[in-house]
Write a protein that holds these residues in place. Structure first.
Motif, PDB file in Angstrom:
ATOM      1  N   TYR A  97       3.561  -7.124   0.341  1.00 61.37           N
ATOM      2  CA  TYR A  97       3.104  -5.980   1.115  1.00 61.37           C
ATOM      3  C   TYR A  97       1.668  -5.592   0.734  1.00 61.37           C
ATOM      4  N   GLU A 134       4.812  -1.010   2.655  1.00 62.87           N
ATOM      5  CA  GLU A 134       5.465  -1.102   3.956  1.00 62.87           C
ATOM      6  C   GLU A 134       4.905  -2.225   4.823  1.00 62.87           C
ATOM      7  N   THR A 135       3.595  -2.377   4.831  1.00 62.50           N
ATOM      8  CA  THR A 135       2.955  -3.352   5.703  1.00 62.50           C
ATOM      9  C   THR A 135       3.024  -4.743   5.082  1.00 62.50           C
TER      10      THR A 135
END
Length: 251
Positions: free
Chosen positions: A224, A229-230
């Motif tokens: 990530y 999250e990404t």
């Protein structure tokens, strides 16, 4: 979970440490834990290795080591005490270059990480797969109180040479994302929530510690951005040569 690795964080034996868990190295780091028991032998170590300061400088949590004091050297056979002289003020570790070309196992005591009572780096001098015959250790354990020596343990008949000196260190703080999660590289303070890793696509990001602990067998875990999250890529658990291509990154 990959059981061939032990906790290693940025420092030290650049090529050797970054080769742990591959066919190029047999260097092992052991820690007897008091709290972080589940870290030992986990895939977490591999992420720490591949993001050592020598490869990806400037990461949160990185420890910078500065040598100082007089250099000592010597040649030994088997287990021996290395006298470093009185430790200068501010010294918090020993920096050692140990060279051996044949013989058995050799073990050097190192600074224990957070939650550990003892630690060491061990390797076999005769292992033909090791590319470098000189191992650099940047977090050697200081002599015990009242002593000026450290003990290097080696199998009988194993010949080795050492160049050593004292050192000091400074450690950057971990980053903290919007969710309050820490991110960076493992250091003497322990392990952050998101551990720095280089994905198979070359991008640098972070693997989630809880996902590493929960992972079973071999395969890939997500890498990530620091927000946790990404997703930017995948990190291999096991031998990348036999895992096949990772899945496509979800958009």
């Amino acid at each position: 979970m990959n059981s061939t690795l032990d906790p290693v964080f940025a420092a030290g034996i650049e090529r050797e440490l970054m080769a742990i868990g591959t066919g190029r190295s047999r260097l092992r780091r052991r820690q007897r834990t008091m709290r972080l028991v589940t870290i030992a032998g986990g895939s977490l170590a591999l992420a720490g290795v591949l993001t050592g300061a020598a490869l990806l400088g400037g990461l949160p949590g990185q420890t910078t080591v500065t040598p100082f004091g007089e250099t000592v050297s010597g040649s030994y056979t088997g287990t021996a005490d290395v006298d470093l002289g009185q430790a200068p003020a501010g010294a918090d570790r020993v920096i050692l270059d140990i060279t051996c070309t044949d013989g058995g196992d050799i073990e050097v005591p190192t600074k224990p990480g957070a939650g550990t009572s003892a630690a060491a780096v061990t390797w076999n001098c005769s292992d033909p797969i090791r590319e470098d015959k000189t191992v650099r250790i940047k977090d050697g354990l200081l002599p015990a109180d009242g002593s000026t020596s450290i003990t290097v343990t080696a199998d009988p008949g194993t010949q080795w040479t050492v160049v050593a000196r004292y050192g000091s260190s400074t450690t950057k703080p971990w980053g903290v994302n919007a969710k309050g999660e820490s991110y960076g590289v493992p250091n003497d303070n322990g392990v952050p929530d998101l551990v720095a890793a280089q994905a198979t696509n070359g991008k640098v990001g972070y693997t989630r510690m809880t996902e590493q602990f929960a992972f079973k067998g071999e395969g890939y875990i997500k890498v990530y951005e620091s927000d946790g999250e990404t997703q930017i890529g995948w990190f291999p658990i096991g031998d990348p040569a036999t895992l096949g291509d990772p899945p496509a990154v979800e958009k």
